[in-house]
Design an enzyme around this catalytic site. Structure first.
Site, short mmCIF file in Angstrom:
data_model
loop_
_atom_site.label_atom_id
_atom_site.label_comp_id
_atom_site.label_asym_id
_atom_site.label_seq_id
_atom_site.Cartn_x
_atom_site.Cartn_y
_atom_site.Cartn_z
N CYS A 1 0.94 -1.25 0.11
CA CYS A 1 -0.07 0.13 -0.07
C CYS A 1 0.79 1.29 -0.11
O CYS A 1 0.45 2.40 -0.19
CB CYS A 1 -0.93 -0.17 1.30
SG CYS A 1 -1.74 -1.33 1.25
N ASN B 1 -10.50 0.05 0.37
CA ASN B 1 -8.98 0.14 0.47
C ASN B 1 -8.55 -0.47 -0.84
O ASN B 1 -8.51 -1.61 -1.05
CB ASN B 1 -8.57 -0.62 1.66
CG ASN B 1 -6.85 -0.75 1.83
OD1 ASN B 1 -6.29 -0.53 0.89
ND2 ASN B 1 -6.30 -1.39 2.72
N HIS C 1 -3.27 6.76 2.73
CA HIS C 1 -3.62 5.75 2.22
C HIS C 1 -5.00 5.34 2.79
O HIS C 1 -5.10 5.38 4.21
CB HIS C 1 -2.71 4.48 2.50
CG HIS C 1 -3.14 3.19 2.34
ND1 HIS C 1 -3.83 2.71 1.22
CD2 HIS C 1 -3.10 2.10 3.19
CE1 HIS C 1 -4.21 1.45 1.36
NE2 HIS C 1 -3.81 1.13 2.67
#
Ligand code: UT7
Length: 399
Positions: free
Chosen positions: A113, A287, A257
């Site tokens: 990520c 996500n 993020h």
């Protein structure tokens, strides 16, 4: 030309929406639980014909359109992804082909990520040294393909999508002001996605799979990752802001993020910043790992949250463990691109696909003329040899 400015941006989300209620039909959970614990209401799922590379292409094509840059001007394409279709050819090489960016180098970057911020830093450094002038940095994922849809601890979180920015070198100070890239591999087992086992080599046979290998889905210790994230996100924001010669008061927007709204709330509390300094779109996108920051950036731009001379912080964290942050001086006014120009830009990509097909065909004809095997014949040969190896392996065990 040492300053790397963002001059274009684009995002693409697949059409199919998967709501929390949809997931509640698959595992024991509820919209209320998911929303209050994560901030997520829905996420997008890639269609059957979509791949990480096609999503990445869409994001990149949009970013080039905003920048009004022709693909032939691009020197480097970096795709941050944990869900490539192949280890090689890289997703970036496929995007290079789809775009017809025939002068560009291309590679994938694996930092989970945090990958987009890593990619931004790598490309900006290449611009700063004068090695390249224009780069596309993409975060793209099809996480739905590596989900354990029976694990309610992970399958509620992730979604598919892609986002991209175009970086261009300029002698005007600004662009990426500072960055920090970090890793702590000792925490690697907290968040994992096995590779290679995806298509186990024929020699290893089914016994290999029975020994617990071959499960290429995401596994996560959510609670530990949560604890890690709240600390490193706040620390790295402070580090990167200081490196840029700024204070937290100078920061206009933080694009983190998008992993969990509660992580960002904890970070805001630690840094004593109001929540409206953070841009969140997790409610609709979930996500999307490496894609989440560029997708959120594009949404922030569309929501009018970025203004000339703003200081914007990107901060990513995730598997590795890795974390990374960067400060960008937002100083771009995109050129006005007419509808006709956009249509013309799209036509380029049709030509790029056609050219790619012509190249494939000419390679095949060349191989025939030289008497070397075509790619299809090579594949048949490998399969035949694989079957032979399996038979031999079986005999060995019985002996
Ligand atoms: O992008 C990569 C980085 N990833 C992250 O940043 C993820 C970070 N972690 C998280 O976001 C959170 O840890 C989760 C959202 C994954 C989980 O939330 P949590 O508040 O940490 O829950 P938990 O794992 O501590 O579980 C609490 C309870 C457990 O039940 P018991 O043992 O208390 O009876 C779980 O079994 O909640 C249960 N639970 C669920 N219940 C309903 C776990 N998942 C679910 C679910 N629906 N989906």
């Amino acid at each position: 030309m040492k300053y790397a400015h963002i001059v274009g941006w684009g995002a693409y989300l697949p059409k199919k929406v998967l709501t929390n209620d949809d997931i509640a039909l698959m595992v024991e959970t509820s919209d209320e639980w998911i929303y209050t614990r994560t901030g997520i209401r829905e996420r997008r799922i890639a269609g059957e014909k979509e791949t990480t590379a096609t999503l990445a292409f869409e994001g990149a094509a949009r970013a080039l359109a905003v920048a009004d840059i022709h693909p032939s001007q691009v020197d480097l394409i970096v795709v941050a992804t944990s869900t490539p279709e192949y280890i090689f050819p890289s997703t970036a090489s496929r995007v290079q082909d789809y775009l017809g960016a025939h002068r560009a180098g291309a590679f994938d970057l694996s930092a989970a990520c945090s990958g987009f911020v890593y990619g931004l830093d790598m490309a900006a450094q290449a611009i700063a040294t004068g090695s390249i002038k224009i780069a596309i940095v993409i975060g793209a994922e099809t996480l739905s393909r590596v989900m354990d849809w029976e694990d309610r601890g992970t399958c509620i979180l992730f979604g598919d999508g892609a986002g991209a920015v175009v970086l261009k070198g300029s002698s005007v100070p600004g662009g990426l002001l500072s960055s920090t890239l970090r890793s702590d591999g000792s925490g690697g087992e907290l968040l994992t996605l096995p590779a290679v086992y995806h298509n186990p080599v024929p020699m290893l046979g089914p016994e290999y799979l029975q020994n617990g290998h071959g499960d290429n889905t995401i596994k996560m210790n959510g609670r530990e990752v949560f604890r890690f994230a709240t600390k490193v996100v706040s620390d790295s924001i402070e580090v990167v802001v200081q490196k840029a010669g700024l204070t937290l008061d100078d920061v206009d927007l933080i694009v983190p993020h998008q992993a969990n709204t509660r992580i960002i709330e904890a970070v805001a509390k630690r840094l004593k910043l109001p929540m409206d300094k953070f841009f969140l779109n997790i409610e609709q996108a979930g996500n999307t790992s490496a894609a989440s920051i560029p997708i959120a950036l594009v949404d922030a731009i569309h929501a009018g949250r970025l203004h000339p001379d703003d200081n914007v912080v990107f901060v990513g964290f995730g598997g590795g463990l890795t974390w990374a942050a960067g400060v960008i001086k937002w100083d771009v006014t995109p050129p006005q691109v007419s509808l006709a120009d956009r249509e013309w830009q799209r036509a380029r990509y049709i030509w790029a696909r056609l050219r790619s097909r012509i190249r494939k065909l000419s390679r095949r004809i060349g191989a025939r003329l030289l008497g070397s095997p075509t790619p299809e014949a090579s594949l048949r040969d490998v399969e035949k040899r694989g079957k032979g190896a399996r038979v031999q392996g079986g005999k060995g065990e019985r002996d």
